[in-house]
Structure formats: structure tokens, C-alpha cells
Design a protein around this motif. Structure first.
Motif, PDB file in Angstrom:
ATOM      1  N   PHE A 286       0.715  -1.211  -0.097  1.00  0.00           N
ATOM      2  CA  PHE A 286      -0.135   0.134   0.052  1.00  0.00           C
ATOM      3  C   PHE A 286       0.917   1.156  -0.034  1.00  0.00           C
ATOM      4  CE2 PHE A 286       0.821  -1.302   4.321  1.00  0.00           C
ATOM      5  CZ  PHE A 286       1.193  -0.320   4.907  1.00  0.00           C
ATOM      6  N   ILE A 287       0.374   2.354  -0.444  1.00  0.00           N
ATOM      7  CA  ILE A 287       1.190   3.564  -0.448  1.00  0.00           C
ATOM      8  C   ILE A 287       1.101   4.434   1.004  1.00  0.00           C
ATOM      9  CG2 ILE A 287       1.258   6.005  -1.508  1.00  0.00           C
ATOM     10  CD1 ILE A 287       1.828   3.387  -3.347  1.00  0.00           C
ATOM     11  N   ASN A 288       2.234   4.465   1.453  1.00  0.00           N
ATOM     12  CA  ASN A 288       2.304   5.393   2.935  1.00  0.00           C
ATOM     13  C   ASN A 288       3.221   6.395   2.729  1.00  0.00           C
ATOM     14  OD1 ASN A 288       2.197   5.912   5.445  1.00  0.00           O
ATOM     15  ND2 ASN A 288       3.538   4.070   6.185  1.00  0.00           N
ATOM     16  N   ASP A 289       2.627   7.530   2.967  1.00  0.00           N
ATOM     17  CA  ASP A 289       3.555   8.812   2.628  1.00  0.00           C
ATOM     18  C   ASP A 289       4.121   8.928   1.278  1.00  0.00           C
ATOM     19  OD1 ASP A 289       2.746  10.109   5.080  1.00  0.00           O
ATOM     20  OD2 ASP A 289       4.416   9.359   6.233  1.00  0.00           O
ATOM     21  N   GLY A 290       3.485   8.572   0.386  1.00  0.00           N
ATOM     22  CA  GLY A 290       3.990   8.673  -0.878  1.00  0.00           C
ATOM     23  C   GLY A 290       5.012   7.481  -1.322  1.00  0.00           C
ATOM     24  N   GLU A 291       5.263   6.638  -0.157  1.00  0.00           N
ATOM     25  CA  GLU A 291       6.202   5.402  -0.512  1.00  0.00           C
ATOM     26  C   GLU A 291       5.330   3.983  -0.548  1.00  0.00           C
ATOM     27  OE1 GLU A 291       9.671   5.476   1.926  1.00  0.00           O
ATOM     28  OE2 GLU A 291       9.699   7.738   1.484  1.00  0.00           O
ATOM     29  N   GLU A 292       6.002   3.217  -1.107  1.00  0.00           N
ATOM     30  CA  GLU A 292       5.299   1.960  -1.049  1.00  0.00           C
ATOM     31  C   GLU A 292       5.619   1.120   0.213  1.00  0.00           C
ATOM     32  OE1 GLU A 292       6.227  -1.450  -4.016  1.00  0.00           O
ATOM     33  OE2 GLU A 292       4.751  -0.331  -4.845  1.00  0.00           O
ATOM     34  N   ASP A 293       4.781   0.616   0.604  1.00  0.00           N
ATOM     35  CA  ASP A 293       4.857  -0.241   2.042  1.00  0.00           C
ATOM     36  C   ASP A 293       4.354  -1.680   2.064  1.00  0.00           C
ATOM     37  OD1 ASP A 293       5.674  -0.384   4.578  1.00  0.00           O
ATOM     38  OD2 ASP A 293       4.835   1.280   5.615  1.00  0.00           O
TER      39      ASP A 293
ATOM     40  N   ASN B  96       5.838  -5.152  12.296  1.00  0.00           N
ATOM     41  CA  ASN B  96       6.203  -3.852  11.948  1.00  0.00           C
ATOM     42  C   ASN B  96       5.704  -2.942  13.131  1.00  0.00           C
ATOM     43  OD1 ASN B  96       7.672  -3.668   9.452  1.00  0.00           O
ATOM     44  ND2 ASN B  96       5.514  -4.023   8.207  1.00  0.00           N
ATOM     45  N   ARG B  97       5.170  -3.555  14.162  1.00  0.00           N
ATOM     46  CA  ARG B  97       4.797  -3.021  15.380  1.00  0.00           C
ATOM     47  C   ARG B  97       3.563  -1.873  14.950  1.00  0.00           C
ATOM     48  NH1 ARG B  97       7.258  -6.757  17.305  1.00  0.00           N
ATOM     49  NH2 ARG B  97       9.497  -6.685  17.694  1.00  0.00           N
ATOM     50  N   ARG B  98       2.604  -2.163  14.233  1.00  0.00           N
ATOM     51  CA  ARG B  98       1.622  -1.357  14.166  1.00  0.00           C
ATOM     52  C   ARG B  98       0.229  -2.072  13.568  1.00  0.00           C
ATOM     53  NH1 ARG B  98       4.080   0.867   8.256  1.00  0.00           N
ATOM     54  NH2 ARG B  98       3.928  -1.306   7.312  1.00  0.00           N
ATOM     55  N   ILE B  99      -0.919  -1.091  13.535  1.00  0.00           N
ATOM     56  CA  ILE B  99      -2.127  -1.577  13.089  1.00  0.00           C
ATOM     57  C   ILE B  99      -2.140  -0.843  11.738  1.00  0.00           C
ATOM     58  CG2 ILE B  99      -4.613  -1.320  13.223  1.00  0.00           C
ATOM     59  CD1 ILE B  99      -3.392  -3.323  15.361  1.00  0.00           C
ATOM     60  N   VAL B 100      -2.401  -1.466  10.557  1.00  0.00           N
ATOM     61  CA  VAL B 100      -2.969  -0.583   9.273  1.00  0.00           C
ATOM     62  C   VAL B 100      -4.315  -0.643   9.014  1.00  0.00           C
ATOM     63  CG1 VAL B 100      -2.250  -0.391   6.855  1.00  0.00           C
ATOM     64  CG2 VAL B 100      -0.471  -1.247   8.631  1.00  0.00           C
TER      65      VAL B 100
ATOM     66  N   LYS C 101     -10.341  -0.265  -1.390  1.00  0.00           N
ATOM     67  CA  LYS C 101      -9.635  -0.197  -2.509  1.00  0.00           C
ATOM     68  C   LYS C 101      -8.215  -0.295  -2.285  1.00  0.00           C
ATOM     69  CE  LYS C 101     -13.085   2.394  -5.194  1.00  0.00           C
ATOM     70  NZ  LYS C 101     -13.834   2.830  -4.221  1.00  0.00           N
ATOM     71  N   GLY C 102      -7.637  -0.410  -1.043  1.00  0.00           N
ATOM     72  CA  GLY C 102      -6.128  -0.584  -0.723  1.00  0.00           C
ATOM     73  C   GLY C 102      -5.484   0.809  -0.407  1.00  0.00           C
ATOM     74  N   ASP C 103      -6.402   1.885  -0.306  1.00  0.00           N
ATOM     75  CA  ASP C 103      -5.721   3.114   0.053  1.00  0.00           C
ATOM     76  C   ASP C 103      -5.921   3.330   1.631  1.00  0.00           C
ATOM     77  OD1 ASP C 103      -5.832   3.897  -2.502  1.00  0.00           O
ATOM     78  OD2 ASP C 103      -7.763   4.716  -2.448  1.00  0.00           O
ATOM     79  N   LEU C 104      -4.545   3.866   2.178  1.00  0.00           N
ATOM     80  CA  LEU C 104      -4.370   3.903   3.643  1.00  0.00           C
ATOM     81  C   LEU C 104      -5.168   4.895   4.177  1.00  0.00           C
ATOM     82  CD1 LEU C 104      -2.041   2.790   5.822  1.00  0.00           C
ATOM     83  CD2 LEU C 104      -1.106   5.091   5.574  1.00  0.00           C
ATOM     84  N   ILE C 105      -5.788   4.305   5.251  1.00  0.00           N
ATOM     85  CA  ILE C 105      -6.768   5.348   6.092  1.00  0.00           C
ATOM     86  C   ILE C 105      -5.747   5.861   7.124  1.00  0.00           C
ATOM     87  CG2 ILE C 105      -8.828   5.679   7.394  1.00  0.00           C
ATOM     88  CD1 ILE C 105      -9.907   2.971   6.024  1.00  0.00           C
ATOM     89  N   LYS C 106      -5.272   4.961   8.015  1.00  0.00           N
ATOM     90  CA  LYS C 106      -4.474   5.439   9.291  1.00  0.00           C
ATOM     91  C   LYS C 106      -3.626   4.311   9.562  1.00  0.00           C
ATOM     92  CE  LYS C 106      -8.087   4.251  12.311  1.00  0.00           C
ATOM     93  NZ  LYS C 106      -9.100   4.477  13.131  1.00  0.00           N
ATOM     94  N   VAL C 107      -2.297   4.723  10.315  1.00  0.00           N
ATOM     95  CA  VAL C 107      -1.596   3.957  10.902  1.00  0.00           C
ATOM     96  C   VAL C 107      -1.467   4.074  12.408  1.00  0.00           C
ATOM     97  CG1 VAL C 107       0.687   3.045  11.256  1.00  0.00           C
ATOM     98  CG2 VAL C 107      -0.245   3.547   8.795  1.00  0.00           C
ATOM     99  N   ILE C 108      -1.857   3.017  13.080  1.00  0.00           N
ATOM    100  CA  ILE C 108      -1.762   3.052  14.664  1.00  0.00           C
ATOM    101  C   ILE C 108      -0.416   2.525  15.048  1.00  0.00           C
ATOM    102  CG2 ILE C 108      -2.702   2.529  16.724  1.00  0.00           C
ATOM    103  CD1 ILE C 108      -5.310   2.087  15.404  1.00  0.00           C
ATOM    104  N   ALA C 109       0.437   3.190  15.453  1.00  0.00           N
ATOM    105  CA  ALA C 109       1.731   2.674  16.054  1.00  0.00           C
ATOM    106  C   ALA C 109       2.439   3.374  17.168  1.00  0.00           C
ATOM    107  CB  ALA C 109       2.759   2.904  14.777  1.00  0.00           C
ATOM    108  N   ASP C 110       2.965   2.564  17.870  1.00  0.00           N
ATOM    109  CA  ASP C 110       3.988   3.391  19.186  1.00  0.00           C
ATOM    110  C   ASP C 110       3.001   4.180  19.894  1.00  0.00           C
ATOM    111  OD1 ASP C 110       6.039   3.975  20.506  1.00  0.00           O
ATOM    112  OD2 ASP C 110       6.532   5.511  19.402  1.00  0.00           O
ATOM    113  N   PRO C 111       1.958   3.439  20.459  1.00  0.00           N
ATOM    114  CA  PRO C 111       0.829   4.395  21.323  1.00  0.00           C
ATOM    115  C   PRO C 111       1.908   4.664  22.675  1.00  0.00           C
ATOM    116  CG  PRO C 111       0.707   1.913  21.347  1.00  0.00           C
ATOM    117  CD  PRO C 111       1.444   2.007  20.590  1.00  0.00           C
ATOM    118  N   LYS C 112       1.013   5.987  23.078  1.00  0.00           N
ATOM    119  CA  LYS C 112       1.761   6.481  24.286  1.00  0.00           C
ATOM    120  C   LYS C 112       0.751   6.406  25.426  1.00  0.00           C
ATOM    121  CE  LYS C 112       5.882   8.123  22.529  1.00  0.00           C
ATOM    122  NZ  LYS C 112       5.852   7.224  21.600  1.00  0.00           N
ATOM    123  N   SER C 113       1.131   6.143  26.603  1.00  0.00           N
ATOM    124  CA  SER C 113       0.514   6.009  27.767  1.00  0.00           C
ATOM    125  C   SER C 113       1.335   5.812  29.091  1.00  0.00           C
ATOM    126  CB  SER C 113      -0.808   5.117  27.750  1.00  0.00           C
ATOM    127  OG  SER C 113      -1.286   4.785  29.030  1.00  0.00           O
ATOM    128  N   GLU C 114       0.908   6.292  30.108  1.00  0.00           N
ATOM    129  CA  GLU C 114       1.628   6.232  31.513  1.00  0.00           C
ATOM    130  C   GLU C 114       1.551   4.843  32.019  1.00  0.00           C
ATOM    131  OE1 GLU C 114      -0.320   8.781  33.843  1.00  0.00           O
ATOM    132  OE2 GLU C 114       0.838  10.503  33.089  1.00  0.00           O
TER     133      GLU C 114
END
Lengths: 483, 205
Positions: free
Chosen positions: A101-108, A131-135, A140-153
């Protein structure tokens, strides 16, 4: 001349009648009765075929870990070893393969993904483990969002986010089971920010554990097993937003949970028959130990099926937690599993993904299975009379199925045939409904006979009074005579 | 004869007096005690089999009247012998016969309650089953109290000494069971040993 032909035809029919009895089913189906006895039952589902990557023309699957079927019948198979998603329609025609899929203009690409979920809108969520993330992709195969590196105490230091399974509710909240996260299911809001945990598993520490621990030294204690909750293995979400989830908490009776939106377990469990798969098993050997649930699928009318990877069995329960049927098995024959990892429903069929075989095995309902399913569906709609018809059909095929007796009994009770209903509830071992039927029957008997009983009592009373009076008179007379 | 049959009823209503006359005025009869045990077995079996479905969850496959008899008699003998062996060491005045009679006579309330409870269990529905358990519970408590008074009177014990005896009797019952099991295992071991020697000799010869 005619006679031998007739005999031959008869013989052929005889032979075929045996083979149609499901002699080809490579496993034994059973249920448990009220006292946890194993009761053999006809096969509710039989394997009709198995498909693998080669036979589907997409190249063989490598360690596929997850599978999802949408409501339209589109099948998404997560081919973990090949880092791709293969999509089929409900006739198993190849639709497409998603591997980049295309992530920030680059193929991922994906790296060892373990979980997939497709929402009603058609958005695809992938737990891209290494890849430590949710894609999240559109259909159609276009990226909606990536959930990576969540932050919390709440996270410990050096926390590595390695998602294994993913699930999305109607409000696009994302639920994630991640590796080594023992606090519960991670909950992300629709923006992809970490929101909290739901459904923490309770730790059971037994008395012997406590005594043993208090007796051991500090060094010993350090080397002992930690009392940590077990991890969740998988989940599914129903139309109401309730999460059905499985875990492998050995010896617990809560290996299946139904979590409400605030994270509480609201699964209904019968008092005397917990939802835990096999009640009776050996403790030793490769196939010993309690059932190990790895996947769950919520079906119509709030039925759910859970997949046990230990013995390759599929347990189906109704919404009250009554066990409906058990089938499936581990083995080497066609139709058995080596390492089942995912279960889903395709039209009327159940399909199971086997990781080690790289195959999907398709199970079709038999008459027996579909009668039960129909009965449950009708019961859910409150159509008691028709339900009873199907339950009696079930009883014709399996006279040992307690739930069917209760089903027939309920219809008889609604009809006012209390005495007959009592009989059915007694065979079905349902004391609650037996009591209801019994109370009504008792009232009936009382009403019918109260007149006679009261008359008899009155007559007795009068007799008694008359007798007393006479006796007194006689005594008096005697006294007088004596005097 | 009629007096002998009526006597248990007197005992359960006047325990202090009743057990005293049972022992010292020789009003108790061992035959009545044995009949009592048989009646207990019958009523217990009938209760297990015929109590209504609302109060009865016994698996029909496990019903065995002879096993019930064995259970009742074994427990009775176990209790009597354990109590006797404890009380002879603790200055008890009762003989084994007295203990056996006292125990058996105190079972009378249970015997009388079980059959009515069984009949009652057939006419109760949900929520009313508490009364069924009440009948049995009351009878059982009555039995325990009677047995307590009986043992106390028969041995001429004080209250605290009786309590102590009860506890020690319980422990000695466990010890007796353990010893019996041990004996059986040892006998089995010896039997197996002899058998293997026999087989060895047979094959060598």
C-alpha cells in the motif's frame, strides 16, 4: 430372473444407506449431558472439501494466521508467511491480492501480520505484528491510518507494541490484542489514540500457592512462576458492539467472555455447566488438558462457535450458554486439523483455517445441525410452536439431547399440556421449568378434586361430631345407671 | 413387645430420662436397635429413589439399594467401634451394646422424617423446597442432639468430656479407615508377591 435383480437392487440400497449415514466423517461428534457424561450425537457438520492456495490458483499459503469473512461473503485470508492478504468471493474465485500500500508517498509492505478484521464499510484493519503497528486500509487499498507506537503512562518502560489480533466496532473504535500485554484488550479511539484496557482477566491464586510462596525464600520466590493473568487469544464483535473473546486461562471457567462497552464480562453461563469446552479430558499427553480456545465466531441469533486448538474441536453454544454441538478433531484424514487457528462462517457453512496445513476446511451442516440451528433461530424469534417442531425433529435423530426435550417441553407448557411438559422437562433435566409445569399441574389437580376432598372432610367431621354426642350420652346414661 | 416399640419414641422426647432407663433399667433392646438400622436403610434408599425431581438430583445410574445398606451399616459399625475404643480408654461406663443402642435409638427422628419428607418432596415446586430441607434438617439436628445426650448419659460423662470424645471419635474413625485400607493394600502386595513367585516357579519347572 426377477428375484435376483430385486435382491441385487435391495443389496445396493442397503450398502448405500450405510454410507449415507455419515460413515465418512473423520471425527466423532458428541455433547455433554447434565452430569457431564459424554453423549455421542450425530454429526452436526461434515467436512465437504478443503481448499489451499494452490487449488485456488494463488500459490500456496505460508503459515496463514487469520481469516475474515464479510457479510457479503467476501473471504479475506491473511497469508502471514507471504505477507499478503488474499481476497476471494463466496464461490472461492480469486478477487485480488493485497501485499502493499502507499504510505506517505512511498510503497509499504507488511511484516509477519497476525490479525485481520474487515468492517461493515469494507475498511480492512491489519495487525502488522513485526512492523509494530495496526494498518487500516480502504477496500480499494488506500491507507486510512496507521496506529503505531501508542503512548500512555500505563505502559512499562521499553514497551514494544506487537499487535496480534484486531477488531473494530461500529464507531470505528479499535480493539487490539497485543503480545505480552496482560492488562487486557487495548482499546484505541477512532483517531487511533490509546484509550485504555477492557476485560482484564482475573488472576486465580490458590491456597496452596499462597502457602507454598510464604514458605519459600526470596531466591526461590524469584525463580518461581509469576502470578500473571493469561493473554487473550482472539475476539469477535457482534452487531451490538459486544466483544466476544477467548483466552487460554487453564482451569478457569471463564475462557470465553462477552465484554460490554465498559469492559465487563456479561456472558451468560448456566449454573451447572460452565462455558469451557470439554468438561472431561485426560490430563496427560499431547491432547490432554483443558480446551485451548483460539478463535470465536459470533453467529446469527447470538449463537457462537469457539475453536479449540488442543483437540481441534468446535463448540457451539446458544446465547444462554447451552452447549448445542461439538464436532471436529485433530488428525491426518481429510476434514481434520493439524493446527487450526481461525474459524468463520460462510453462508450456512463453517470454515476453519489451518495454519500448518495452509488450508481452509469447509464444513456443511447436516440435517441434524440445521434443525438445531433453525430451532434456535425460531426460539430467538419467540415462535414456540414451530421451535418445538424442529426440536422434535432433532429428537428423532438424537434421542439423548437434553436441550431438545426442554424445547419440546416449553411448547407443551405453552399449550397448557402440563403433565406432558413435566415429563419432557424431567428428561431434559431442567428443574426450573419442571417446577413451573409442576405448579400448574398441581393447581389443575387441586381444582379438579377440591370439591370431593372438601365434601369428604365435611362428612367425616359430621360423623365425628355425631359420634361424640352419642358417646357422651352413653357415658352419661351409664353414670346415671351406676348412681 | 408394644412397650419395646414405643420405647424409642419415649427416648427421643425425653432423652435424659430415656437413655438413663435404657441403660440402667435395661429397657433398651438390641433387636429394636437392629430393626432401627434396617428401617433407616430402607427410608434412606426410598428417599434417594423416590423424592420428587425438584429436590432430587441423584443420578439414577448410581442408585443401588445394596450399596446404601453397606454404607449405612459400615458407618454405624465404624462409629460404634470407634466410640467404644475411645471411651474405654477415657473411663466411659458404656458397653459396646449401650453405644450401639444409644446411637440406633437416636436415629429414630431421621427414620421418621425421611419417608414423610420423600412424600412431601413430590408435591413441592421451586421456592417451596426449603420446607423439604427444613424437615430433613430438623430431623438431623434432633438426631445429633440425641446422640450427644445418649453418649453422655451412657458413659456418665460431663459436657466438655463428651465434646472431646466426639472429636476424638471422629479422628479415630479416620484412623480406622486408614488402617483398613493399609491392610488391604498390604494383603494385595503379599498376594501379588506370592503370585509372581508361583508364576516364576511354574515357568522354571
Amino acid at each position: 430372473m426377477k428375484r435376483p435383480v430385486a435382491l441385487l437392487v435391495g443389496f445396493i440400497i442397503f450398502i448405500f444407506s450405510f454410507s449415507s449415514f455419515g460413515a465418512n466423517v473423520p471425527y466423532e461428534s458428541y455433547t455433554y449431558d447434565f452430569r457431564f457424561n459424554v453423549v455421542p450425537s450425530p454429526a452436526p457438520y461434515v467436512p465437504i472439501k478443503s481448499v489451499d492456495g494452490n487449488s485456488l490458483g494463488v500459490g500456496s499459503f505460508q503459515r496463514p494466521e487469520d481469516m475474515h469473512v464479510t457479510e457479503d461473503g467476501e473471504i479475506f485470508i491473511l497469508d502471514t508467511g507471504n505477507n499478503r492478504i488474499v481476497v476471494f468471493d463466496n464461490k472461492w474465485n480469486h478477487v485480488e491480492t493485497i501485499s502493499k500500500f502507499i504510505n506517505d508517498g512511498e510503497e509499504d509492505t507488511f511484516n509477519n501480520p497476525h490479525g485481520i478484521y474487515v468492517t461493515k464499510k469494507g475498511d480492512i484493519y491489519i495487525a502488522d505484528t513485526d512492523n509494530r503497528r495496526i494498518v487500516a486500509l480502504t477496500r480499494k487499498g488506500d491507507l486510512i491510518k496507521v496506529i503505531a507506537d501508542p503512548k500512555s503512562e500505563l505502559f512499562p518502560e521499553n514497551f514494544i507494541f506487537a499487535p496480534l489480533k484486531v477488531c473494530v466496532d461500529y464507531a470505528d473504535r479499535v480493539f487490539v490484542i497485543a503480545r505480552n500485554v496482560l492488562q487486557g484488550i487495548m482499546n484505541f479511539d477512532e483517531e487511533g489514540d490509546f484509550f485504555g484496557y477492557v476485560g482484564t482477566i482475573k488472576v486465580n491464586v490458590s491456597l496452596t500457592d499462597i502457602i507454598w510462596r510464604s514458605l519459600s525464600t526470596k531466591e526461590q520466590r524469584q525463580r518461581q512462576q509469576l502470578f500473571v493473568p493469561t493473554e487473550f487469544t482472539n475476539m469477535d464483535i457482534d452487531s451490538g458492539g459486544f466483544i466476544y473473546t477467548t483466552n487460554i486461562d487453564n482451569f478457569s471457567n471463564e475462557t470465553v467472555k462477552r465484554l460490554n462497552p465498559s469492559g465487563e464480562d456479561v456472558l451468560r453461563r448456566p449454573v451447572n455447566a460452565p462455558v469451557r469446552g470439554d468438561h472431561y479430558y485426560t490430563h496427560i499427553g499431547r491432547y490432554g488438558g483443558p480446551s485451548r480456545f483460539v478463535d470465536i465466531i459470533v453467529r446469527d441469533n447470538r449463537m457462537y462457535s469457539v475453536l479449540d486448538s488442543r483437540r481441534g474441536r468446535i463448540f457451539t453454544y446458544d446465547h444462554q450458554g447451552n452447549l448445542l454441538y461439538i464436532f471436529g478433531g485433530v488428525g491426518t484424514q481429510t476434514g481434520t486439523f493439524r493446527r487450526p487457528v481461525a474459524i468463520d462462517e460462510l453462508d450456512e457453512n463453517l470454515i476453519v483455517l489451518d495454519r500448518d496445513l495452509g488450508e481452509v476446511i469447509i464444513f456443511e451442516t447436516t440435517n441434524y445441525g440445521s434443525y438445531i440451528n433453525t430451532a434456535i433461530a425460531l426460539q430467538h424469534e419467540g415462535r414456540d410452536e414451530e421451535t418445538a417442531k424442529f426440536w422434535s425433529k432433532v429428537l428423532k435423530l438424537n434421542a439423548n439431547f437434553e436441550l431438545a426435550y426442554v424445547g419440546v417441553g416449553k411448547a407443551l407448557l405453552a399449550d397448557g399440556n402440563n403433565k406432558e411438559a413435566m415429563k419432557y422437562f424431567k428428561i431434559g433435566m431442567d428443574q426450573k421449568y419442571y417446577s413451573i409445569a409442576f405448579k400448574r399441574y398441581r393447581n389443575e389437580v387441586l381444582k379438579a378434586n377440591l370439591g370431593y376432598v372438601l365434601t369428604a372432610l365435611m362428612v367425616l367431621l359430621i360423623c365425628f361430631i355425631v359420634f361424640k354426642i352419642f358417646k357422651n350420652k352413653i357415658v352419661l346414661r351409664r353414670k346415671c345407671e351406676n348412681a | 413387645m408394644l412397650n419395646n416399640i414405643k420405647f424409642p419414641l419415649y427416648v427421643i422426647t425425653h432423652p435424659l430420662d430415656g437413655f438413663y432407663t435404657m441403660k440402667y433399667e435395661k429397657k433398651g433392646k438390641m433387636s429394636i436397635a437392629i430393626i432401627n438400622i434396617i428401617l433407616l436403610w430402607l427410608s434412606y434408599s426410598i428417599n434417594r429413589q423416590y423424592a420428587g425431581f425438584t429436590v432430587n438430583k441423584v443420578d439414577p445410574l448410581t442408585l443401588n439399594t445394596l450399596m446404601d445398606l453397606i454404607a449405612v451399616v459400615t458407618l454405624y459399625i465404624l462409629w460404634c467401634s470407634a466410640n467404644w475404643s475411645v471411651t474405654t480408654l477415657m473411663d466411659g461406663e458404656g458397653k459396646l451394646k449401650d453405644i450401639a443402642m444409644a446411637t440406633s435409638y437416636s436415629l429414630t427422628p431421621l427414620i421418621m422424617a425421611l419417608i414423610p419428607a420423600t412424600i412431601f418432596g413430590n408435591v413441592v415446586a421451586d421456592n417451596e423446597e426449603a420446607f423439604y430441607y427444613l424437615i430433613i434438617g430438623v430431623a438431623f439436628t434432633w438426631f445429633l442432639l440425641l446422640m450427644f445426650v445418649g453418649i453422655m448419659t451412657v458413659h456418665n460423662y460431663s459436657l466438655t468430656k463428651t465434646i472431646a470424645t466426639f472429636i476424638i471419635t471422629g479422628i479415630s474413625m479416620l484412623i480406622i479407615i486408614f488402617l483398613i485400607l493399609l491392610t488391604f493394600t498390604l494383603i494385595q502386595q503379599i498376594y501379588l508377591f506370592m503370585r509372581s513367585i508361583y508364576i516364576e516357579i511354574i515357568f522354571r519347572a
